[in-house]
Design a protein around this motif. Sequence first.
Motif, short mmCIF file in Angstrom:
data_model
loop_
_atom_site.label_atom_id
_atom_site.label_comp_id
_atom_site.label_asym_id
_atom_site.label_seq_id
_atom_site.Cartn_x
_atom_site.Cartn_y
_atom_site.Cartn_z
N ARG A 198 49.23 -12.32 -102.44
CA ARG A 198 48.65 -12.07 -101.11
C ARG A 198 48.79 -13.01 -100.39
O ARG A 198 48.46 -14.34 -100.61
N VAL A 199 49.53 -12.60 -99.19
CA VAL A 199 49.65 -13.96 -98.36
C VAL A 199 48.90 -13.77 -96.81
O VAL A 199 49.26 -12.57 -96.27
N ILE B 110 53.69 -2.81 -101.86
CA ILE B 110 53.27 -3.27 -100.81
C ILE B 110 52.17 -2.61 -99.88
O ILE B 110 52.51 -1.74 -99.51
N SER B 111 51.35 -3.42 -99.38
CA SER B 111 50.45 -3.04 -98.15
C SER B 111 50.46 -4.27 -97.24
O SER B 111 50.08 -5.59 -97.51
N VAL B 112 50.72 -3.99 -96.12
CA VAL B 112 50.67 -4.78 -94.90
C VAL B 112 49.64 -4.63 -93.97
O VAL B 112 49.45 -3.51 -93.58
N LEU C 11 48.51 -0.63 -90.60
CA LEU C 11 48.51 -0.80 -91.99
C LEU C 11 49.56 0.01 -92.37
O LEU C 11 49.90 1.09 -92.07
N LEU C 12 50.43 -0.71 -93.12
CA LEU C 12 51.63 -0.07 -93.87
C LEU C 12 51.67 -0.30 -95.33
O LEU C 12 51.58 -1.35 -95.70
N VAL C 13 51.88 0.96 -96.11
CA VAL C 13 51.92 0.95 -97.47
C VAL C 13 53.23 1.50 -97.93
O VAL C 13 53.56 2.34 -97.60
N ALA D 86 44.82 0.51 -88.28
CA ALA D 86 43.84 -0.20 -88.91
C ALA D 86 43.28 -1.48 -88.11
O ALA D 86 44.08 -2.19 -87.32
N GLY D 87 41.95 -1.77 -88.22
CA GLY D 87 41.31 -3.01 -87.65
C GLY D 87 41.70 -4.16 -88.56
O GLY D 87 41.63 -4.13 -89.72
N CYS D 88 42.09 -5.24 -87.80
CA CYS D 88 42.41 -6.59 -88.83
C CYS D 88 42.53 -7.46 -87.48
O CYS D 88 42.88 -7.50 -86.36
N PRO D 89 42.45 -8.77 -88.15
CA PRO D 89 42.86 -9.96 -87.20
C PRO D 89 44.00 -10.13 -86.76
O PRO D 89 45.00 -9.76 -87.31
N VAL D 90 44.44 -11.08 -85.67
CA VAL D 90 45.53 -11.37 -85.34
C VAL D 90 46.20 -12.21 -86.52
O VAL D 90 45.62 -13.16 -87.13
N GLY D 91 47.50 -11.64 -86.57
CA GLY D 91 48.30 -12.39 -87.86
C GLY D 91 48.76 -11.24 -88.98
O GLY D 91 48.75 -10.14 -88.49
N THR D 92 49.08 -11.65 -89.99
CA THR D 92 49.70 -10.93 -91.06
C THR D 92 49.09 -11.13 -92.41
O THR D 92 49.00 -12.06 -92.77
N GLU D 93 48.64 -9.90 -93.05
CA GLU D 93 48.02 -10.06 -94.52
C GLU D 93 49.29 -9.09 -95.38
O GLU D 93 49.17 -7.84 -94.92
#
Lengths: 379, 608
Positions: free
Chosen positions: B58-59, B111-113, B125-127, B139-146
């Motif tokens: 996970r990055v 992969i999930s992004v 969110l992409l799976v 989907a709710g998430c902070p700025v950036g990429t997980e």
Amino acid sequence: MDLTISKQILSIALQRTAGIADRKSSMQILANVLIDATMASSVRLSATDLKLYASGVLPAQVIETGSVTVAAKMIHDVVKSLPEGEVRLRTDNDQLIVSSGRAKFKLLALPADDFPRLPETEGLSFFEVETGLLARMIDQTSFSISTDDTRPHLNGALFQGDGKKLRMVTTDGHRLNKVEHKVEEAGFYNFSMVIPQKGIMEFKRMIEEGSGHCKVAAQEGQIFVQREFDVEKVEGAEPLSASFLLVSKLIDSDFPNYDQVIPSSSERVVIAPRVLFLEALRRVSVVSSDRTLGVKFQLVEGSLEVMTNNPSVGEGAELVDVTYEGEKLVIGFNARYIIDALSTLTDDEIKLEVSGPLDPMVIKDMSGGFVGVVMPMRI
Amino acid sequence: MDRHPIEVLSPLVADQIAAGEVVERPSSVVKELVENALDAGATKIRLDIEAGGVRRIRVLDDGAGLAADEVKTAFLRHATSKLRRIEDLDDVSTFGFRGEALPSIAAVSRISVRTRTREDIEGTLLVLQGGRVVEQRSAGCPVGTEIEVADLFFNTPARLKFLKKESTEASHCAEALVRLAALRPDVGFTMSHAGRTVRNLSRVERVEERVMAMFGGEHLVRAQGEEAGVKVLAILGPPELSRAGAGSLYTFVNGRFVRDKTLLPAIAQAFGGTLQRGQYPVGLVAIDMPPGSFDVNVHPQKTEVRFAEPQAVFRAAHRVIGQMVASAVWSLGSLGLRVKEEATPLRNEPPSVPREPTFGFEEHRLVPPPPAVRPEPVLPAPSPRPRVTDPPPGEAPPQPLQLGLEPQPQTNHPTRLRDLRYIGSARSTFLLLEADDELVIIDQHAAHERVTYERLQRELTATGRLSSQRLLTAVNLDLGPAEADRIEELSEQLGRHGLEVSRTGPDRIGIHAVPAELALSSPARLLADMVLALEEGRKGSRSLDEDHLLATMACHGSIRAGKQLSPAEVTALLSQMESIDFAGHCPHGRPVLTRLPWRELERRVHRG
């Protein structure tokens, strides 16, 4: 064993023998000196490292015969510290009691039976040589004994006699030094041997003092040198003398054929003032590389210039007036090799014979006894 | 035999095959994902892996993120934001550009992004599973990429079989991270394996600080310089910390980690014989050169590089590092002996660049970095932290790493070896000297060998050949014909080094002259060792065998351990040691001296 001996004589004798004792050997007894009193008026002191053997026969008053060995360095130090006068040496079980005046030492001793058997001098035919002459021959050659242990035949000095002449030759592969002298003494015979460096140095120590003659013999891979010394002179009385013997094992391999190396003729001959040339070499080589002492000679008619150029220091040069008529030549040498030879010679002038910059140079003295060959250095 | 009809591969199979090139093991995934994060201008990157990265990688970054309409495109083959036309390839300065990475990874994993750009209120969110989109939604998430890569190689069991044990794969992942982190002190990196933090490289100001953190506080010295358009930055440890193989030597070209046949030898050789064969210093060397002058598109793993002019790179690296080695006497450091920071005068760079903490890939960034990416000036860490050897306080302030450095003053301290009091020698091997705060112990053979080596080298450089002493009679060696042939072949090179040999018989070699510096050594042994040194050196490059040969020769001409030296000889040796450039090590790489602080002795006897 019980005897008395003059402190002065004992001290001299120990000085001449104790140094041979081998303190580093795994055989403990080799670190000892053998004290052997078998006659009524003399005692023999001996030491050996199995390659060299030194002994001295000294005047003493023997009360009870016997023999013992004791640590060479310790007894030497003890005797040196004693006041002048008589010293008494007496065995007591496994101890040697050394006493003088009120001083008394008990030194641990080892039995004489364990001491290596010493070479027999009975039946040897000695010939006599003047000590000064032999010492000079050693001086003029011993500096170029090779220390390269892969060439053991060069690790010593060739010593030869042919009935008329004595000859000594050494070489380290870069230079060769040969000295020859006519000998008129009686009993001289043909021989040829290679004496190891350590033996040569001990011989020199033994003969360099005083004058007179020494006796030399060779047999079964060993050389024997014997010399009498006056050890005590008392006004009005016969001087007391002691006899010292030094024996060295010889190197058991053939010395190279030195004659091949000495050029029979050269294109150029230079006559140079020995001392001026020597001093110029010493001065100029101050700036040459410490290790190689590389100097160049520039030879032109009437002069020889000694030059050096050391990139990390600087340069130096000195002109020496010489007798030379010929073409210009530049040739390099290790100054040390020439300094060594010139400084043992005594003549006012020396002769240099040289051909090309890659050919050997020959150094001769004017009396003709000395011949040095030095190979050039490409700088 | 059955005949199989030729068929076009299904896109999935094609992707899986392509994936094999890009995605070799979990660390390849780490490399691609972290590169993407860096390209997106992240200032903090977090990497979590499980089971060596096979179960989960996970990055998490705080970079620019992707807009909702870009997310899916990112997983199409050859989709990239970094390259538009083939001409752009010459100017590529971002990490990824083939557009292969994400689709390849996707083809062999689940992969999930989650990603959001600063401009968007809602993230995406992409799976994907084995390259097929399974789910995409807001989907709710902070700025950036997980991005999370799970079950790597789940559909390619053959590949799975080739993986090593978890801990090995995990350390490969860590290595991939460190390679990317080395030149990016402006980005903080953390990594955990199975929930345990294994790397923590916090944001710092200077590359030195980052490299120090990587190597856990060893003494590193920095140098930088430029030659013929090739900029070189080196932060390297002393020879005694060198290691077999180049595993701890990080080399970069324009910010990209590379393994190069030109660069590594240049670095090793710059240490001038202080390294043993096959050893390399620890640390980092970064080359920066105009983008058109090299080609990185050689291999998908991209650790190879092709220089248009490898010689220029070699020369620049060799010179800059060589000067550093010559002046940075690591082990004499605390004696105050000629410690200086190497600084080669550089051309001044345009004022817009100087605070750039990395070597030049940022100007070409295609994804504009968000404002937060600009590194804030960070104060140098307080003292128990490892420090790069700096000039002493007051002489020159620590400089941030920059390309337009002013030349710094060289600081020469007054303490000299021969001013220390010579106490005596131990075991006829070690010379003992008393300094104010320590005992200095010198290995007499190593020291002398070093001095001889320098002399030989100096003479060879000055005159092109070593002076030689001719022999009265040739020393003849009887060898096999093959060996005699070999020596005859080497005769020219041997002659240049003062050893003149010729064929004197069908299987006989004659030695006619020996190097004057080594005149007292045995000609036969010298020949044997010099030939051996040349033969060993042959596999390497030219100047490497030169060093090795001189080192071998120096060993012959030096005082042996076990020889008792007179005080005059000791003084001569010490002053010779001072007159040479680098006295810290013998040419075989062993240290020449070591030190024992009085404090340490006092501690041992419980004094004070």
